[in-house]
Write a protein that holds these residues in place. Structure first.
Motif, PDB file in Angstrom:
ATOM      1  N   LYS A  37     -47.071 -60.483   6.958  1.00 35.26           N
ATOM      2  CA  LYS A  37     -46.747 -61.132   5.699  1.00 35.26           C
ATOM      3  C   LYS A  37     -45.314 -60.763   5.321  1.00 35.26           C
ATOM      4  N   PRO A  38     -44.405 -61.783   5.227  1.00 36.04           N
ATOM      5  CA  PRO A  38     -43.027 -61.451   4.877  1.00 36.04           C
ATOM      6  C   PRO A  38     -42.948 -60.845   3.483  1.00 36.04           C
ATOM      7  N   GLY A  39     -42.153 -59.827   3.350  1.00 37.13           N
ATOM      8  CA  GLY A  39     -41.976 -59.171   2.060  1.00 37.13           C
ATOM      9  C   GLY A  39     -40.522 -58.867   1.803  1.00 37.13           C
ATOM     10  N   ARG A  40     -40.291 -57.932   0.931  1.00 34.40           N
ATOM     11  CA  ARG A  40     -38.932 -57.600   0.517  1.00 34.40           C
ATOM     12  C   ARG A  40     -38.036 -57.180   1.685  1.00 34.40           C
ATOM     13  N   ASP A  41     -38.625 -56.588   2.722  1.00 35.31           N
ATOM     14  CA  ASP A  41     -37.818 -56.149   3.863  1.00 35.31           C
ATOM     15  C   ASP A  41     -37.290 -57.314   4.691  1.00 35.31           C
ATOM     16  N   PHE A  42     -37.883 -58.502   4.532  1.00 28.86           N
ATOM     17  CA  PHE A  42     -37.509 -59.651   5.349  1.00 28.86           C
ATOM     18  C   PHE A  42     -36.794 -60.732   4.553  1.00 28.86           C
ATOM     19  N   ILE A  43     -36.614 -60.527   3.273  1.00 26.39           N
ATOM     20  CA  ILE A  43     -36.004 -61.560   2.421  1.00 26.39           C
ATOM     21  C   ILE A  43     -34.747 -61.006   1.773  1.00 26.39           C
ATOM     22  N   ARG A  44     -33.661 -61.761   1.883  1.00 22.83           N
ATOM     23  CA  ARG A  44     -32.395 -61.419   1.226  1.00 22.83           C
ATOM     24  C   ARG A  44     -32.149 -62.472   0.156  1.00 22.83           C
ATOM     25  N   LEU A  45     -31.886 -62.031  -1.059  1.00 24.67           N
ATOM     26  CA  LEU A  45     -31.643 -62.941  -2.172  1.00 24.67           C
ATOM     27  C   LEU A  45     -30.146 -63.232  -2.272  1.00 24.67           C
ATOM     28  N   ALA A  46     -29.798 -64.516  -2.195  1.00 26.91           N
ATOM     29  CA  ALA A  46     -28.391 -64.924  -2.247  1.00 26.91           C
ATOM     30  C   ALA A  46     -28.021 -65.329  -3.666  1.00 26.91           C
ATOM     31  N   LEU A  47     -26.924 -64.784  -4.141  1.00 25.71           N
ATOM     32  CA  LEU A  47     -26.418 -65.160  -5.452  1.00 25.71           C
ATOM     33  C   LEU A  47     -25.673 -66.483  -5.342  1.00 25.71           C
ATOM     34  N   PRO A  48     -25.678 -67.281  -6.410  1.00 24.51           N
ATOM     35  CA  PRO A  48     -25.027 -68.594  -6.331  1.00 24.51           C
ATOM     36  C   PRO A  48     -23.513 -68.477  -6.177  1.00 24.51           C
ATOM     37  N   LEU A  49     -22.952 -69.470  -5.515  1.00 22.32           N
ATOM     38  CA  LEU A  49     -21.506 -69.514  -5.307  1.00 22.32           C
ATOM     39  C   LEU A  49     -20.775 -69.669  -6.635  1.00 22.32           C
ATOM     40  N   ILE A  50     -21.315 -70.515  -7.503  1.00 24.03           N
ATOM     41  CA  ILE A  50     -20.698 -70.772  -8.803  1.00 24.03           C
ATOM     42  C   ILE A  50     -21.728 -70.529  -9.886  1.00 24.03           C
ATOM     43  N   THR A  51     -21.354 -69.763 -10.888  1.00 25.69           N
ATOM     44  CA  THR A  51     -22.196 -69.542 -12.060  1.00 25.69           C
ATOM     45  C   THR A  51     -21.376 -69.914 -13.284  1.00 25.69           C
ATOM     46  N   ARG A  52     -21.830 -70.920 -13.996  1.00 22.12           N
ATOM     47  CA  ARG A  52     -21.139 -71.333 -15.217  1.00 22.12           C
ATOM     48  C   ARG A  52     -21.497 -70.357 -16.342  1.00 22.12           C
ATOM     49  N   LYS A  53     -20.643 -70.275 -17.331  1.00 25.89           N
ATOM     50  CA  LYS A  53     -20.831 -69.318 -18.422  1.00 25.89           C
ATOM     51  C   LYS A  53     -22.199 -69.495 -19.077  1.00 25.89           C
ATOM     52  N   TRP A  54     -22.631 -70.737 -19.274  1.00 25.14           N
ATOM     53  CA  TRP A  54     -23.913 -70.980 -19.941  1.00 25.14           C
ATOM     54  C   TRP A  54     -25.116 -70.639 -19.061  1.00 25.14           C
ATOM     55  N   GLU A  55     -24.898 -70.360 -17.784  1.00 26.47           N
ATOM     56  CA  GLU A  55     -25.979 -69.967 -16.885  1.00 26.47           C
ATOM     57  C   GLU A  55     -26.046 -68.446 -16.695  1.00 26.47           C
ATOM     58  N   GLU A  56     -24.983 -67.773 -17.076  1.00 19.56           N
ATOM     59  CA  GLU A  56     -24.824 -66.361 -16.738  1.00 19.56           C
ATOM     60  C   GLU A  56     -25.909 -65.453 -17.318  1.00 19.56           C
ATOM     61  N   ALA A  57     -26.248 -65.618 -18.589  1.00 26.47           N
ATOM     62  CA  ALA A  57     -27.240 -64.737 -19.219  1.00 26.47           C
ATOM     63  C   ALA A  57     -28.592 -64.854 -18.521  1.00 26.47           C
ATOM     64  N   SER A  58     -29.001 -66.076 -18.238  1.00 23.78           N
ATOM     65  CA  SER A  58     -30.284 -66.295 -17.562  1.00 23.78           C
ATOM     66  C   SER A  58     -30.265 -65.694 -16.155  1.00 23.78           C
ATOM     67  N   LEU A  59     -29.160 -65.892 -15.431  1.00 26.94           N
ATOM     68  CA  LEU A  59     -29.046 -65.342 -14.081  1.00 26.94           C
ATOM     69  C   LEU A  59     -29.074 -63.819 -14.112  1.00 26.94           C
ATOM     70  N   CYS A  60     -28.332 -63.212 -15.025  1.00 25.55           N
ATOM     71  CA  CYS A  60     -28.312 -61.745 -15.125  1.00 25.55           C
ATOM     72  C   CYS A  60     -29.698 -61.196 -15.449  1.00 25.55           C
ATOM     73  N   ASP A  61     -30.431 -61.899 -16.303  1.00 23.60           N
ATOM     74  CA  ASP A  61     -31.797 -61.488 -16.632  1.00 23.60           C
ATOM     75  C   ASP A  61     -32.692 -61.535 -15.392  1.00 23.60           C
ATOM     76  N   LYS A  62     -32.586 -62.607 -14.612  1.00 19.92           N
ATOM     77  CA  LYS A  62     -33.383 -62.720 -13.382  1.00 19.92           C
ATOM     78  C   LYS A  62     -33.026 -61.615 -12.392  1.00 19.92           C
ATOM     79  N   ILE A  63     -31.728 -61.365 -12.231  1.00 17.26           N
ATOM     80  CA  ILE A  63     -31.282 -60.319 -11.309  1.00 17.26           C
ATOM     81  C   ILE A  63     -31.827 -58.963 -11.746  1.00 17.26           C
ATOM     82  N   LYS A  64     -31.745 -58.666 -13.027  1.00 18.42           N
ATOM     83  CA  LYS A  64     -32.230 -57.385 -13.542  1.00 18.42           C
ATOM     84  C   LYS A  64     -33.723 -57.222 -13.279  1.00 18.42           C
ATOM     85  N   ARG A  65     -34.495 -58.282 -13.539  1.00 19.98           N
ATOM     86  CA  ARG A  65     -35.944 -58.206 -13.311  1.00 19.98           C
ATOM     87  C   ARG A  65     -36.251 -58.025 -11.829  1.00 19.98           C
TER      88      ARG A  65
END
Length: 195
Positions: A2-30
């Motif tokens: 079963k693939p888990g955290r050891d097999f998955i790399r999370l890629a951050l988006p190439l472009i993050t607009r200012k209005w997307e930043e808070a939501s993205l930072c919250d997801k990253i933190k969680r």
């Protein structure tokens, strides 16, 4: 298996607009709090978005860079490693001879994209709305893609990505015919991206 955290790399988006930043930072933190430690940086803002100082992470934190960090010389590669990246992805815009030099020095710490629909450009302006001289609005828009020809007669596909315009070549980057040469040069990490 079963693939888990050891097999998955999370890629951050190439472009993050200012209005997307808070939501993205919250997801990253969680995700980080939940133990996700493998990340890919698409640009230098990744260190800030991840809330890390270069070289300050624990050994289990695993950061790589995508090609858009633009490692096309040894100084760029060394700086990425100094900042804490464990591996860099070489640029699909680079030539085989330069890749050979980087692979000879960095081997498995440098990856090569073998297949990808590499974006030619990304725009916040909707190509379809510009042509129609009006925007139907996000909920009423049915535009998915259109095909155009560049001034050099190249076939370009223009895609709608949540009201952003992404242009890609009709023919993807494909280095499969160079696999042998790349292996001889020291390449051990290869990637294929499909969209």
């Amino acid at each position: 298996i079963k693939p888990g955290r050891d097999f998955i790399r999370l890629a951050l988006p190439l472009i993050t607009r200012k209005w997307e930043e808070a939501s993205l930072c919250d997801k990253i933190k969680r995700l980080r709090n939940a133990g996700w430690n493998k990340w890919e940086a698409s640009n230098l803002s990744a260190w800030t978005l991840l809330g890390v100082e270069p070289q300050s992470e624990s050994p289990e934190f695993d950061l790589t860079t995508d090609w858009s960090v633009y490692v096309v010389n040894r100084q760029a590669a060394l700086l990425a490693f100094e900042m804490g990246a464990g591996r860099v992805m070489l640029s699909p815009e680079d030539g085989l001879e330069n890749m050979r030099l980087l692979l000879a020095e960095f081997g498995p710490k440098a990856g090569v994209i073998i297949y990808q629909d590499t974006p030619l450009f990304i725009s916040e302006s909707c190509a379809h709305a510009n042509l129609a001289e009006r925007c139907a609005g996000r909920t009423a828009c049915h535009f998915e893609h259109m095909d155009i020809a560049s001034s050099a007669a190249e076939a370009i596909r223009v895609l709608n990505a949540q009201c952003r315009t992404v242009a890609i070549n009709e023919r993807p980057l494909c280095l499969s015919s160079c696999l042998g040469k790349l292996r001889e040069a020291g390449a051990r990490v290869f990637r294929a991206d499909f969209i």
